[in-house]
Structures are given as C-alpha cells and as structure tokens.
Scaffold this active site. Structure first.
Site, PDB file in Angstrom:
ATOM      1  N   GLY A  16       0.821  -1.217   0.000  1.00  0.00           N
ATOM      2  CA  GLY A  16       0.000   0.000   0.000  1.00  0.00           C
ATOM      3  C   GLY A  16       0.851   1.262   0.000  1.00  0.00           C
ATOM      4  O   GLY A  16       2.035   1.248   0.351  1.00  0.00           O
ATOM      5  N   ARG A  37      -2.212   8.596   3.733  1.00  0.00           N
ATOM      6  CA  ARG A  37      -2.457   9.457   4.894  1.00  0.00           C
ATOM      7  C   ARG A  37      -1.187   9.821   5.666  1.00  0.00           C
ATOM      8  O   ARG A  37      -1.217  10.682   6.539  1.00  0.00           O
ATOM      9  CB  ARG A  37      -3.469   8.780   5.846  1.00  0.00           C
ATOM     10  CG  ARG A  37      -4.899   8.882   5.341  1.00  0.00           C
ATOM     11  CD  ARG A  37      -5.837   8.011   6.133  1.00  0.00           C
ATOM     12  NE  ARG A  37      -5.675   6.592   5.803  1.00  0.00           N
ATOM     13  CZ  ARG A  37      -6.191   5.593   6.513  1.00  0.00           C
ATOM     14  NH1 ARG A  37      -6.895   5.839   7.600  1.00  0.00           N
ATOM     15  NH2 ARG A  37      -6.001   4.347   6.139  1.00  0.00           N
TER      16      ARG A  37
HETATM   17  C1  UD1 Z   1      -7.852  -4.735   6.807  1.00  0.00           C
HETATM   18  C2  UD1 Z   1      -8.907  -5.824   6.923  1.00  0.00           C
HETATM   19  C3  UD1 Z   1      -9.832  -5.487   8.076  1.00  0.00           C
HETATM   20  C4  UD1 Z   1      -9.027  -5.361   9.363  1.00  0.00           C
HETATM   21  C5  UD1 Z   1      -7.889  -4.370   9.177  1.00  0.00           C
HETATM   22  C6  UD1 Z   1      -6.984  -4.442  10.366  1.00  0.00           C
HETATM   23  C7  UD1 Z   1      -9.255  -6.592   4.624  1.00  0.00           C
HETATM   24  C8  UD1 Z   1     -10.147  -6.546   3.465  1.00  0.00           C
HETATM   25  N1  UD1 Z   1      -9.644  -5.859   5.693  1.00  0.00           N
HETATM   26  O1  UD1 Z   1      -8.517  -3.543   6.512  1.00  0.00           O
HETATM   27  O2  UD1 Z   1     -10.804  -6.500   8.245  1.00  0.00           O
HETATM   28  O3  UD1 Z   1      -9.853  -4.951  10.413  1.00  0.00           O
HETATM   29  O4  UD1 Z   1      -7.110  -4.689   8.011  1.00  0.00           O
HETATM   30  O5  UD1 Z   1      -5.997  -3.454  10.295  1.00  0.00           O
HETATM   31  O6  UD1 Z   1      -8.250  -7.278   4.618  1.00  0.00           O
HETATM   32  N2  UD1 Z   1      -2.328  -4.000   1.235  1.00  0.00           N
HETATM   33  C9  UD1 Z   1      -1.629  -4.453   0.151  1.00  0.00           C
HETATM   34  N3  UD1 Z   1      -2.245  -4.542  -1.056  1.00  0.00           N
HETATM   35  C10 UD1 Z   1      -3.555  -4.212  -1.210  1.00  0.00           C
HETATM   36  C11 UD1 Z   1      -4.270  -3.748  -0.105  1.00  0.00           C
HETATM   37  C12 UD1 Z   1      -3.630  -3.657   1.111  1.00  0.00           C
HETATM   38  O7  UD1 Z   1      -0.445  -4.769   0.260  1.00  0.00           O
HETATM   39  O8  UD1 Z   1      -4.038  -4.342  -2.342  1.00  0.00           O
HETATM   40  C13 UD1 Z   1      -1.645  -3.898   2.517  1.00  0.00           C
HETATM   41  C14 UD1 Z   1      -1.564  -2.474   3.027  1.00  0.00           C
HETATM   42  O9  UD1 Z   1      -0.353  -1.872   2.583  1.00  0.00           O
HETATM   43  C15 UD1 Z   1      -1.579  -2.684   4.516  1.00  0.00           C
HETATM   44  C16 UD1 Z   1      -2.382  -3.960   4.714  1.00  0.00           C
HETATM   45  O10 UD1 Z   1      -2.385  -4.599   3.479  1.00  0.00           O
HETATM   46  O11 UD1 Z   1      -0.277  -2.912   5.037  1.00  0.00           O
HETATM   47  C17 UD1 Z   1      -3.814  -3.679   5.159  1.00  0.00           C
HETATM   48  O12 UD1 Z   1      -4.456  -2.929   4.169  1.00  0.00           O
HETATM   49  P1  UD1 Z   1      -5.486  -1.785   4.523  1.00  0.00           P
HETATM   50  O13 UD1 Z   1      -6.005  -1.195   3.282  1.00  0.00           O
HETATM   51  O14 UD1 Z   1      -4.901  -0.880   5.535  1.00  0.00           O
HETATM   52  O15 UD1 Z   1      -6.631  -2.670   5.191  1.00  0.00           O
HETATM   53  P2  UD1 Z   1      -7.825  -2.161   6.026  1.00  0.00           P
HETATM   54  O16 UD1 Z   1      -8.772  -1.455   5.137  1.00  0.00           O
HETATM   55  O17 UD1 Z   1      -7.321  -1.447   7.201  1.00  0.00           O
END
Ligand code: UD1
Ligand code: CA
Length: 453
Positions: free
Chosen positions: A13, A17
C-alpha cells in the site's frame, strides 16, 4: 504442539495518509522501519521463510529490507486477498501466517500463541480478533452461536454488524491448501471492489474447514499506523515497552519518558541513564555506566564503569573506566582504551587512543594512533588532511603534547617525547626528546615610550 509456518507480510500500500514521500512501511518507530519490526518478530516466533508483498515504491522498500526475505510484487493494489496471491509458489505447502507491514507492535509471543492454538484446535485458518470500545472502521468478526461466521468490512457492514465490537486485527494463520482453494472462489463484489483476504475465511468455512478465533490479550499490538499521528502513538508504546524491559533488567532510567532507546540496544545492570539520551542502532553498553544527560549514542560499544556526559558517539568503542565529555564527539572507528579521559570539546575520528591517555580539552584527534598515558595539552590539532588526502599521526607511550600544538601528518612522536606549547610539528620527533617548533620570543624593552605611544 505447534506447526512450522511461513509468513507473508503485506506492504504494497501507498499510505496516502502519511503525507510523505517515503513509503509507509519504511517510516521508523524509534530508529527501525516498521516493516523490520514485523519481519524480526516473525523470525523470533519461528517463521521458516518470509515473503514481503511490495507494490508502491517497491524498489525502495526492497532495497531497505535487503535479501533476508523473499518478495512478491503486487503491481496494482486490488485488495488484501489479491496481495497474498502475489506470493505465488511461496504459498505451496505448510501453514502461512499473514501479517501487515504497518503494525510494528506485534510480538513474537502472540504469533507463537496463534500458531499453537491453530495446531491444537486443528483449524484450517485462525484469525486474531480484538474487542474494542470504539471499533472504528475495522472489519467486524461476526459469530453465530459463538463460533466464526464471517468477517464483514466496515464499508460493507449493516448498522447491526457495525455495532459489533469484536474486530479483525488483520493477523491470521492459514493452512496453505485451504487458502489456495479459497482463492479460486474469491470475488471483488463488494463496496471497495477489492479482493478481500477476509472473505477467504467464510469461503474456507463453507468448504468445510474449521475457522478459529484467538482474542488478543493486548490490542496495542495491532495498532495499524496510517498517519503520523498513529506513528507517534506507536512510538510511545514501543518506547515504553523497551524502557520497561531495561528497567526490569536492572538498568536505572531516571526519566523513562524522556529516554529513547532503540529496539536492538543492549544495556547492563546498574547502568544509570540520565534524561535526554537517544541510544540507537546495535549499541551495547556494559554495567555500572553513567550515560547522559543528553547524549546520543549510535551503534557503539561501551564497556563497564564508563561515564559519558552530554556527548555524541557514532560507531565508536569505549573501554572500562573511561570518562567522555561533556560535549565530546566520538566519530566512526574511534577506539578508546581503559582509564582514558576524553574531556570537553574533544573530537576523535578513526583513531586509537590507548589506556591511561588524557585528552582533556578542546582537541581534535583524527586518523591517529595514540599510545598509553599520553597527555594532550589544551587545543591540540592533528592536521590530518592536506586538501587531497588524509594522513596518520603516530604518538608513542607517555608522550607530552604541549598546549596548542599542531601535529602535521604524516608524523610520528616517539615514546616519552615532549612538544613545546604552540609548536607546529612537521617532522618526526625521536623518543625522549623535546621538539620546539615556533619562533623564539623577542622583548623590545622600552618600546612604548620610544615609539611615542
Ligand atoms: C484490513 C482488513 C480489516 C481489518 C484491518 C486491520 C481486509 C479486506 N480488511 O482492513 O478486516 O480490520 O485490516 O488493520 O483485509 N495491502 C496491500 N495490497 C492491497 C491492499 C492492502 O499490500 O491491495 C496492505 C496495506 O499496505 C496494509 C495492509 O495490506 O499494510 C492492510 O491494508 P489496509 O487497506 O490498511 O486494510 P484495512 O482497510 O485497514
Ligand atoms: Ca483498505
């Protein structure tokens, strides 16, 4: 009972923010990037192999992490499930823990417990949940008759589901075969149009796999950092955790709130750390030392019974019973012996200073090899740089360097020799001799009257 496991760490990601040019997972808590904490704790917990999923600014993230892990590339961020898929062959066989690169407070202890519970219960997947008074926008863990039913993302949740206070921490351990099978039926038909990893749990359940939940004991471990504000919160928690550890090991921190110690620092018992110190890198400090106030010690080694006052040390070594400062600067590759005195406004660089030597005031020692029991007068300068190259000074045992001497390198002062105050020494000084290298004083008697002043 526990299983071997591998870990996938999500770090693709952007972290919009954070409002920063630096990718999110490289932001530091104290002196260590967030993703390194997650990697190190996974290793401590026994992960056999690690795959970090990178995407945004992947070259920079990979360069910083180095070659101790494998990498998967997620070119486009299509969701957490899609991110895990990018680990490819890494997912074949065994158990796969999934963690996030932006949750630096996770501990090896929790990962071990998760792995144990997963094995003992014979689960296909085990998720870590936490109960929050304010569940904010976390995914909600929905139970039916007490057992796992599904995870609903906040954006997809009904009012009733949003009221649920048990949430998904984003930490799981999967049986790899069950996970791969679930990926076959994972869709992005949801509010964010993403492939949610969270949906695989319901799919696994529907495929007949057992889904376990481990409720976290300390929700601080799962604080996800999305902004500089949360980075500050994570830093406070980590700082307290580290400082508590040292105090419980017998180190005295006079003002723990105002003492910053990196996660890899080692400190011996009965050492006193005074306020305003910043101790970082792989610094090791022995027992019975007094450090501070206001000192910055980076990747240095300090033996026992050493006093460092208001000083800076980088990649330097100080042996037993030596005192440093106030206001000294020990630069890389300085090796200071036992019972040495490095006084105020003294800078040492790339030099060895042997036992019993005194460099008490206002002196620069660079690129020099200094023997035992040498006395440096105030204001000595080793003139190590000719504008193009650096040269070394060699100073034998028991030498006396007069105040305000310049030692123009390369030059050698033999054992027991003296240099007269104010000398600019350009030639070697033989042992036991006195070198005088300045013009002789001339007194013009009656000069004021004769010149009519
Ligand atoms: C995710 C969970 C949510 C949980 C939360 C806890 C999912 C769909 N949701 O939500 O249930 O409560 O984490 O913190 O998993 N990332 C990638 N590639 C992507 C998307 C995300 O590498 O395509 C990575 C981000 O960089 C980050 C992590 O995955 O380190 C979590 O992604 P983020 O978008 O923050 O998830 P949340 O919406 O917070
Ligand atoms: Ca998201």
């Amino acid at each position: 009972m526990s299983n071997n496991f591998k870990a996938v760490i999500l770090a693709a990601g952007q972290g919009t923010r954070m409002k920063s040019k630096v990718p999110k997972v490289l932001h530091k808590v104290l002196d260590k990037p967030m993703v390194d904490y997650v990697i190190d704790e996974s290793i401590k917990a026994g992960a056999e192999d690690i795959c970090v999923i990178v995407g945004h600014q992947s070259a920079m993230v990979k360069a910083m992490i180095g070659d101790r892990v494998k990498f998967g590339l997620q070119a486009e961020q299509l969701g957490t499930g899609h991110a895990v898929m990018q680990a490819g062959d890494f997912l074949n066989g065994g158990n796969i823990a999934v963690l996030c690169g932006d949750t630096p407070l996770i501990t090896a202890d929790t990962l071990k417990k998760l792995n144990e519970l997963h094995a003992v219960e014979g689960n296909a997947v085990t998720v870590v949940s936490m109960i929050l008074d304010d569940p904010a926008s976390y995914g909600r863990i929905i139970r039916k008759d007490g057992v796992f039913d599904k995870i609903v993302e906040f954006k997809d949740a009904s009012e009733e589901e949003r009221a649920c206070k048990e949430v998904n921490t984003g930490v799981y351990i999967f049986d790899s075969a069950q996970l791969l099978k679930a990926f076959d039926s994972l869709s992005n038909n949801n509010a964010q149009g993403e492939y949610y990893l969270t949906d695989t749990l319901e799919i696994i359940k529907n495929n007949g796999g057992k889904v376990g939940i481990m409720v976290a004991e300390d929700e601080n471990e799962f604080l996800g950092v999305n902004s500089k504000l949360q980075l500050g919160e994570a830093t406070s928690i980590m700082k307290k955790r580290i400082n508590d550890f040292h105090m419980l090991n017998g180190v005295t921190l006079q003002d723990p709130d105002n003492t910053y110690i990196g996660p890899d620092v080692k400190i011996g018992a009965d050492t006193l750390i005074l306020p305003g110190c910043y101790i970082e890198g792989d610094t090791e400090i022995g027992e019975d030392c007094i450090i501070g106030p206001n000192s910055r010690i980076t990747s240095s080694k300090i033996n026992n019974c050493v006093t460092i006052q208001n000083s800076t040390m980088i990649d330097a070594f100080v042996d037993n019973y030596t005192t440093v400062g106030p206001y000294a600067y020990l630069r890389p590759n300085s090796k200071i012996g036992e019972h040495v005195r490095i006084g105020d406004f003294v800078e040492v660089k790339n030099s060895t200073i042997d036992d019993g030597t005194k460099v008490s005031h206002l002196t620069y020692v660079g690129d020099s090899d200094v023997g035992k029991c040498v006395n440096f007068g105030c204001g000595t300068v080793t003139v190590n740089y000719d504008g193009k190259n650096k040269h070394r000074c060699k100073i034998g045992d028991n030498v006396f360097i007069g105040c305000n001497s310049n030692l123009v390198a390369p030059v050698e002062v033999g054992a027991h020799a003296y240099t007269a105050a104010g000398s600019t020494i350009t030639k070697d000084v033989p042992a036991d001799s006195l070198a005088i290298a300045r013009s002789r004083q001339e007194n013009k008697e009656g000069w004021r009257v004769k010149s009519g002043k």
